[in-house]
Structure formats: C-alpha cells, structure tokens
Enzyme design. Structure first.
Site, mmCIF file in Angstrom:
data_model
loop_
_atom_site.group_PDB
_atom_site.id
_atom_site.type_symbol
_atom_site.label_atom_id
_atom_site.label_comp_id
_atom_site.label_asym_id
_atom_site.label_seq_id
_atom_site.Cartn_x
_atom_site.Cartn_y
_atom_site.Cartn_z
ATOM 1 N N ASP A 70 37.855 40.181 36.512
ATOM 2 C CA ASP A 70 38.458 41.325 37.196
ATOM 3 C C ASP A 70 37.377 42.354 37.557
ATOM 4 O O ASP A 70 37.509 43.544 37.270
ATOM 5 C CB ASP A 70 39.552 41.957 36.299
ATOM 6 N N GLU B 199 42.010 57.850 34.477
ATOM 7 C CA GLU B 199 42.417 57.000 35.585
ATOM 8 C C GLU B 199 43.857 56.595 35.292
ATOM 9 O O GLU B 199 44.119 55.636 34.579
ATOM 10 C CB GLU B 199 41.521 55.775 35.721
ATOM 11 N N ASP C 292 39.827 54.002 31.850
ATOM 12 C CA ASP C 292 40.589 53.091 32.698
ATOM 13 C C ASP C 292 42.022 52.915 32.184
ATOM 14 O O ASP C 292 42.249 52.782 30.974
ATOM 15 C CB ASP C 292 39.878 51.728 32.714
HETATM 16 C C1 OTU Z 1 42.325 49.794 36.835
HETATM 17 O O1 OTU Z 1 43.354 49.782 37.788
HETATM 18 C C2 OTU Z 1 41.043 49.394 37.547
HETATM 19 O O2 OTU Z 1 40.672 50.381 38.465
HETATM 20 C C3 OTU Z 1 41.230 48.049 38.187
HETATM 21 O O3 OTU Z 1 40.131 47.672 38.975
HETATM 22 C C4 OTU Z 1 41.493 47.047 37.099
HETATM 23 O O4 OTU Z 1 41.841 45.827 37.658
HETATM 24 C C5 OTU Z 1 42.630 47.483 36.155
HETATM 25 O O5 OTU Z 1 42.570 48.865 35.795
HETATM 26 C C6 OTU Z 1 42.548 46.723 34.862
HETATM 27 O O6 OTU Z 1 41.411 47.115 34.133
HETATM 28 O O7 OTU Z 1 46.596 50.314 36.774
HETATM 29 O O8 OTU Z 1 46.030 52.952 36.058
HETATM 30 O O9 OTU Z 1 46.907 48.701 41.293
HETATM 31 O O10 OTU Z 1 45.100 50.559 40.724
HETATM 32 O O11 OTU Z 1 45.278 48.064 38.220
HETATM 33 C C7 OTU Z 1 45.149 51.895 36.147
HETATM 34 C C8 OTU Z 1 45.666 48.228 40.952
HETATM 35 C C9 OTU Z 1 45.519 50.780 36.932
HETATM 36 C C10 OTU Z 1 44.927 49.291 40.185
HETATM 37 C C11 OTU Z 1 45.406 49.327 38.778
HETATM 38 C C12 OTU Z 1 44.601 50.302 37.976
#
Ligand code: OTU
Length: 611
Positions: A133, A317, A275
């Site tokens: 990922d 995030e 994250d």
């Molecule tokens: C985050 O993403 C990361 O930015 C993604 O790149 C990763 O795939 C994900 O975590 C897992 O580590 O839900 O609130 O809709 O916006 O997956 C965090 C897709 C998240 C991303 C969503 C996001």
C-alpha cells in the site's frame, strides 16, 4: 511529594535536563494521567505500567540529541511557529521525488525556490515485503526501507532540511502494522502477549461488527476482517488484508507505538502525520470511527510529545465529515493534534468546480469553527490519495448530488480526466488532469485549465492553514497510466497521481510559453503574495461572505484581505460595495482576485508597488 512516575522520568535523565522535564511534566501530567487512567485504569497493574512508561520516556529524553533539545526550547517559546503565512508544505514519495532519501535531499533547491518550509515524505520506513500500500504497511518502525537508504541517511536528510529551514514530516502509521511486522509474526506464531496487539474475532463476532462498518477499499479490499488460519480467527484489517489493525484497548500497544514515535523524533523528524487517526478505537454497533477513546489516545500521545519532544508537531489524518474534524485539535486543557487535514474544504473546492457553484465551499467554511490557539488546518488541493466525495454528505444534502460531482470527474462528462475509486464515489487524478489541462488542446482551453488549477490552489493558500502542495502539481504534471500494467498496482487507481518527478517539466518551469511554466509562475506568485499578508496566518478568522452570484466565493480574512474566486465559465461582475468595499470588479471565467478589503485594490499590485 514527588510522584513515582515523575521520579522514574527524572531518574533516567542527566541533571541538566531535570528542570525542564519537571516543568513539562507538571504542565501535562494531569491530562496524561487522566486519559491513561480512563483508557487503562481498570486493568491490573496500571500504576506500575504507567511508572514504567515514564521511565522509558525519560530514557528517550536523555537520548534526544542536543540540537533537537535546542529546537524544543525555541519552539516552546513560540508555540504558533507553524501558523504563519511563511509556512508552505510539499508532499512526495521519496522514491518518486528523488529516487531515495539522498536524492530527496538533492531536491532542496527545488523546494527552496517554491518557498517550502515543510516536507512530507510519504512512508519511508521498512515496508512489508511485496505489496505494501505504498509503504502504508510498515514492517519496522526502526528501519528505513533499504531501497531508500539507511537511518544515517534519514538523520542526514533531517539535518540538511533543517539547515534549509525545512521541517521533515513523516507518517506515523499507528492504526495498523504489516502482517510481517514482528508483532504480527509473533502473534501468528502463538505469542499470547503479541496476539493481544491485534483484534482476533470469531466469524460471528466479526459479522456483528461488520453490520455497521463502512469500507475503505470496497473493490480492492472488501470487508474489514481477514481470516488468518495461524491466528485461528478473523483479524481486523480495515484497509488491505495485510494491514492488521492494532488493538489500542491494550496499553502495551499504546506504549510500543508512543515510544516508537519518540525514537523517530530523536532522528530529527519534526512532524508526524498520524495516519488514519479516526479508526483507532472499535465499538460494536458503530462505524468504529471518531470514537471518544480515539481522542483520549491522541490527547495522551500529545501530552507525551509535549513532555519528551515539545518541538514536534502532530498532524491528524482523519478523512471524515466536517463536523468531526475540529475534534482532532482537542481542547485548550487537553490538546490533541497541532494540525489536521481540512479534507472537506479540499473536496468542496473540486465539487464547486464541477457544479460551477461555490455553495459547498461556503457551507464547509460556515461549518468550520475558529481555530484554537497553536493549531492550524492543513489545506491542500491534491495528495497521494483519492478525493472521497461522500464526506461532503452533510453539506451536499444527498448522495445523488455527490454522484453528479463524481460523474463529472470520473466519466469524461466535462474537461476533467479523473478515474473512479471506492465504488465510484471517489476520484483519482492529478490536479492538472482534473483541471482539464490534459484534455486541453487549444490555447484558450489551456488558459482556462490553468486558471482552474490556480483557483483551487488559491483557495488552499488563502483559507487559513498550512497549505501543502502535492509533488508534481507545481509542474502541472499529468496522470500516469503506467500502474495499469503493473499487477501489484493495477487494482488501485490512486497510483495514477503517483508518477515520478518529471525532470523535463522541471527544466521547463521558467518557460512562460509552456503550460508548466505558467502553472509554476502562477503558483509562485500566489505563494509570494500570501507570505506578505499577515491576515493569511492560520488563526485569523475566515468568513465566506454572502455573494450575489452562486458561482462567486468571497472569503474575508481579517481586516484587510478579500479573496474572490469565480467557480464558473461566466465572467462575473462583482459588486464590491455589497462586500464592504468600493466599486465593481469583472472576474473572468475561473479567475481569482485577492483584494484589499476596503479599497478594492488588487493586493498583488499594491505589493509590487511597495517593492
Ligand atoms: C490513509 O488513507 C493513507 O493516506 C492511505 O494512503 C493508506 O492507504 C491508508 O491510510 C491506510 O494506511 O482512511 O483516514 O480513501 O483517504 O484510506 C485515513 C483512501 C484514511 C484514503 C484513506 C485514508
């Protein structure tokens, strides 16, 4: 009398660190103790566990390099250092940006030219073997991905960035680890302590949770649980099956993650992008997002950072509806993150372009409360992820309306070249492609596409927050279709916006005859202007004024700035008097104007004259 926990902290520290440590502990101990008590106080041995944690934190403080301790002290004196309009962020994958960490360091001049003061390098720790990922499945918090370099390279990079006035931001992926992380491997091998690091359920229990859970990747990774025979059950995996959610009901998980983060802080990382913060706590019968305990965890984490590495920033995030976003700043007594992605503002900007109507941006602005002191939104236009339309449901009123926006971007209904994601209610594509630059063939179409590209960036630059550019957008880079031929990436269209840094375009960036040069120059002009306007600091209130035309967005910042954005293909004649200024102004299709609120004069011109 001194508490045992403070005693354990101080015992780990050399004498010259005692006074500062004691002061910081005094400031944060109430909230730290309370939050951990509420989360874990019912468990046997809680007090001893807490004392042990403080001893570990003390050791990490003792190991913190002197330069970073000095940085801590400076930032404690100016806790809003990151809220000024001088701040500008840039986000990139290390390999795509410069090949590896050293190559990223070699790009410092490119960043300086733009005025960047904050660099977010997407995950660079050792990822899972095979599919990972994009590095969001971490196999070790203590090793750099060997393809990108070593810990020494990381320390060197942070030092060189700091010298250039740039803070390094790194992902702290705290919701899950890779299925080949030693914690997961140990759990699968039968270690009961490590098994408790994860959520392992039987089929019925998993199904009971599943009833109210959403899905992040409904097509590429349906469901929230993965059957793992070695674990004898279903492992919670919100994202991909190889990303195992951590069990924060277990204090050992909190301690392991917090100390891993502080070890990374000691390498010189100044900002942690936390994250997927919304997913940290699970509760039956809910969507297991934004739970109160997730906030308690973040408050405890913040208190630890304030004690051990107060120069470090935490960034949430949480890609969630507008009403859930402010919670991630916490309160004055119990702060959480310093920064939070304003994801619905970003989404609303693109939706406004599709609808030629700024009402969703106005609604998001109205739903955005003033920032608490020492906090800032992170504003942006694009990032490595998709644009998820569903998070705008409260403002849009119906999914049909958002489906219309998605259709505009995903199905070639207009100028935009986007691709669908998440079952269609999300969009991928670079900013230039979504603005129509990719499809533009005539000079006129190119000009209009560039205006749209600058329009959405203008919104991010003046709304109030730390604006972060996504690598390649400063060069108007197009979509990259190469992922479709790569079996490891073909199922995930987010790769369309993750192309390698385009050297040829970078070489063109000063050529004003090229679209790249015009995008770069236009962006730099807005960035320079922003830097000269104290009213664009994060904390200055932002109000969306009532505008006569729905396509017009009129943002007032402080006493001096009025920023106008025309989201339509029509020329608007704006009555400035109705907006508290004087005179009228013609705003070309998709054009923007940053004005002095009272005189109605263009701020750019005033600035040019002043120079
Ligand atoms: C985050 O993403 C990361 O930015 C993604 O790149 C990763 O795939 C994900 O975590 C897992 O580590 O839900 O609130 O809709 O916006 O997956 C965090 C897709 C998240 C991303 C969503 C996001």
């Amino acid at each position: 009398m001194m508490s045992t926990s403070l005693r354990r902290l101080l015992d780990a520290l050399p004498a010259h660190q005692h006074a500062a440590a004691q002061q910081r502990f005094a400031r944060r101990q109430a909230v730290l103790g309370d939050r951990l008590q509420r989360l874990y106080g019912h468990l046997p041995g809680h007090a001893a566990w807490f004392d042990g944690l403080m001893a570990e934190v003390g050791q990490l403080m003792a190991a913190r390099p002197a330069t970073l301790q000095a940085l801590d002290a400076t930032r404690e004196d100016r806790p809003d250092w990151f809220c000024s309009p001088d701040m500008l962020g840039y986000s990139a994958y290390a390999d795509r940006f410069g090949g590896n960490l050293r190559g990223a360091a070699a790009r410092i001049p490119h960043l300086r030219e733009l005025g960047v003061t904050y660099l977010h390098l997407l995950p660079f720790l050792r990822p899972r073997a095979g599919e990972s990922d994009g590095g969001f499945a971490v196999a070790s918090f203590d090793e750099v991905d060997p393809r990108l370099g070593s810990m020494a390279d990381l320390e060197d990079l942070t030092a060189r960035l700091r010298e250039a006035g740039i803070s390094l931001c790194a992902d702290m992926i705290l919701n899950h680890v890779a299925d080949d992380h030693p914690w997961a491997q140990g759990a699968a091998a039968g270690d009961p302590g490590l098994r408790d690091f994860f959520h392992v359920l039987d089929r019925d229990a998993a199904a009971a949770y599943e009833r109210t859970l959403g899905q992040v990747f409904p097509e590429a990774a349906p469901g929230n649980f993965t059957h793992v025979p070695a674990m004898g059950g279903w492992v919670w995996s919100t994202f991909y099956p190889f990303q195992w959610d951590l069990n924060y009901a277990n204090p050992a998980v909190f301690a392991a993650v917090a100390t891993a983060m502080l070890r990374l802080a000691n390498r010189g990382i100044e900002v942690f992008r936390l994250d997927s913060t919304a997913f940290l706590w699970k509760r039956l019968g809910t969507d297991c997002m934004n739970q109160p305990e997730a906030h308690l965890l973040l408050q405890a984490l913040r208190a630890l950072v304030d004690i051990a590495a107060p120069g470090v920033l935490l960034k949430a995030e949480a890609i969630v509806p507008t009403r859930e976003l402010p919670g991630y700043f916490g309160s004055a007594d119990a702060p959480e993150c310093h920064l939070a992605y304003h994801s619905t503002l970003m989404t609303a900007g693109w939706a406004a372009l599709a609808e030629q109507d700024a009402s969703l941006v106005r609604a998001v602005a109205a739903a955005t409360p003033p920032l608490p002191p020492g906090a800032s939104w992170l504003t942006y236009v694009r990032c490595h992820d998709d644009i998820g339309w569903k998070h705008l449901l409260a403002e849009a009123g119906s999914l049909e309306r958002l489906a219309g926006v998605a259709h505009f971007y995903n199905d070639g209904a207009g100028y935009a070249d986007g691709v669908g994601f998440q079952g269609g209610l999300a969009t991928n594509g670079t900013a230039a492609a979504l603005s129509g630059l990719e499809a533009a063939t005539s000079d006129q179409a190119i000009e209009l596409a560039l205006r749209r590209l600058l329009l959405v960036h203008g919104l991010a630059l003046c709304f109030g927050g730390l604006p972060v550019l996504y690598m390649g957008d400063e060069l108007a880079m197009p979509n990259d279709h190469a992922y479709r031929d790569d079996p490891a990436r073909a199922h995930d269209s987010r790769w369309i916006q993750r192309a390698p840094f385009d050297e040829a375009r970078a070489a063109q960036r000063h050529d004003l005859a090229s679209p790249t040069g015009r995008a770069h120059a236009g962006l730099r002009r807005l960035i320079r202007l922003r830097r000269q306007l104290p009213d664009l600091a994060a904390g200055v209130p932002c109000t969306a004024l009532d505008a006569a035309d729905p396509a017009l967005l009129a943002l007032a910042r402080g006493e001096h700035v009025l920023a106008l954005f025309n989201f339509s293909a029509r020329t608007l004649v704006v009555d400035l008097q109705a907006l508290g200024g004087a005179g009228t102004l013609a705003l070309e299709p998709w054009d923007q104007a940053w004005l002095d609120r009272r005189s109605g004069r263009h701020l750019g011109d005033t600035m040019e004259e002043a120079r």
